[in-house]
Design an enzyme around this catalytic site. Structure first.
Site, mmCIF file in Angstrom:
data_model
loop_
_atom_site.group_PDB
_atom_site.id
_atom_site.type_symbol
_atom_site.label_atom_id
_atom_site.label_comp_id
_atom_site.label_asym_id
_atom_site.label_seq_id
_atom_site.Cartn_x
_atom_site.Cartn_y
_atom_site.Cartn_z
ATOM 1 N N VAL A 160 0.893 -1.090 0.240
ATOM 2 C CA VAL A 160 -0.073 -0.031 -0.099
ATOM 3 C C VAL A 160 0.842 1.157 -0.027
ATOM 4 O O VAL A 160 2.005 1.154 0.739
ATOM 5 C CB VAL A 160 -1.049 -0.004 1.412
ATOM 6 C CG1 VAL A 160 -1.846 1.374 1.260
ATOM 7 C CG2 VAL A 160 -1.788 -1.482 1.404
ATOM 8 N N CYS A 161 0.525 2.251 -0.920
ATOM 9 C CA CYS A 161 1.300 3.578 -0.606
ATOM 10 C C CYS A 161 2.840 3.330 -0.991
ATOM 11 O O CYS A 161 3.209 2.509 -1.844
ATOM 12 C CB CYS A 161 0.995 3.931 0.692
ATOM 13 S SG CYS A 161 1.196 5.984 0.710
ATOM 14 N N THR A 162 3.573 3.788 -0.246
ATOM 15 C CA THR A 162 4.813 3.812 -0.543
ATOM 16 C C THR A 162 5.726 2.474 0.324
ATOM 17 O O THR A 162 6.939 2.380 0.342
ATOM 18 C CB THR A 162 5.751 4.809 0.218
ATOM 19 O OG1 THR A 162 5.319 5.213 1.575
ATOM 20 C CG2 THR A 162 5.387 6.350 -0.599
#
Lengths: 220, 220
Positions: A115-117
């Site tokens: 998820v995300c970075t």
């Protein structure tokens, strides 16, 4: 489609993780577990509680979560969930060990979900080389520069390549995990979980107004 | 619109709270706090970690959060966030003390924000009597029966009546807290926070496909 034995799911934590990156997906998995047996390990460098507080944001409030396992005591895993957050951009305690953990456990996984970075950590572990992947749209240009061996996709809520499911920023984790629930347990179950969460799913993996808002380049 | 001093925000926890009810709103507040000073207290019956695991769902996986304050040590509060979850329907340890805490602190609050069946706890504390409010749409009929002195609204993502902001189930907590950020800090700030979260806000408080899906009656 249903797995014959409960899937063993691990969620990796490090200081400065983004709260919703973890608890969007885990809320969906919590709801799934009411009807579908699963096991969950919350995995950190030690069993000490781990804070969302990012060192780079001194005024930030935060919350603290209790791991159930360490990088050395974690059980065999079918699924590894890797959140992002400002911690992925700095050098908080335990981050290098987290990257080593991803590298060492990747071969045994059936699915890796970032998820995300969180995809930056997977990229630093080398497990995304040559694969299509995405990340937070405010961090996309910088991430592409950091890990040029990955085929970074700009305009995507999430990307699936082999066993690697990578999603865009923060709330995209809810959409990727519901897409994964659909893949593994079927469309009806994914709809049921989203209904309990009163969450309107984005079912099109190419939906991404945030890539547009951040002026990212058209994908080749 | 900006508050001259940092708002003191409290989040109440009890065993069997729903993870996203807490971490949807808190993720938004975490992001807000990068630019806007806030204080946050995570408040439980004791300082022992509190689990999302609901006693009524024996197969459920769960996560464990560390409180920062107890019901007796919590500082003065401007805002109280009250999550829901299966714990609100049973009698987990500390739930009666949580309800007493809501009753005793309600007069000092500038805003009370409930998510999902958190409104059941507020109703049991008596602070919603005579007010318009909403709740989780799978629990709506039962909640109306339990607390007939409240004007329960069926078709609403969230409802504001005076200082009471009550929202629908689970993910509706993200929308209500972003609406609250807009009210207190302005529309631009709410859009900025949602953008960091890569979250597509529902900005219409009457948007509610889940009331329809659950066959709830038309509001009078």
């Amino acid at each position: 489609m249903t797995s014959p034995t409960p899937l063993s799911i691990g969620c990796l934590l490090f200081p400065g993780f983004q709260a919703l990156d973890v608890f969007g997906p885990l809320d969906a998995l919590n709801v799934l577990s009411y009807t579908t047996p699963l096991t969950l390990s919350i995995i950190g460098a030690s069993l000490s509680p781990i804070s969302t507080h990012p060192a780079s944001q001194p005024t930030a409030i935060g919350q603290t979560i209790v791991p159930t396992h360490t990088f050395s005591s974690a059980p065999p895993l079918d699924v590894l969930l890797i959140p992002g957050g400002y911690g992925t951009r700095g050098s908080p305690p335990g981050l290098e060990e987290a990257i080593d953990f991803i590298r060492s456990r990747f071969p045994e996984l059936k699915y890796m979900i970032t998820v995300c970075t969180g995809s930056r950590l997977a990229a630093r572990a080398g497990v995304l080389d040559g694969l299509r992947a995405t990340t937070n749209k405010r961090a996309w240009l910088d991430t592409r520069e950091m890990a040029p061996g990955v085929k970074w996709v700009a305009h995507a809520r999430w990307v699936v390549d082999g066993k690697c499911w990578t999603s865009a920023g923060v709330s995209a984790g809810i959409d990727v995990v519901l897409a994964w629930v659909e893949e593994v347990y079927g469309r009806e179950k994914a709809g049921e979980v989203a209904g309990v969460m009163e969450y309107e799913r984005h079912e099109d993996s190419r939906w991404d107004p945030f890539a547009v808002a951040n002026g990212l380049p058209v994908d080749e």
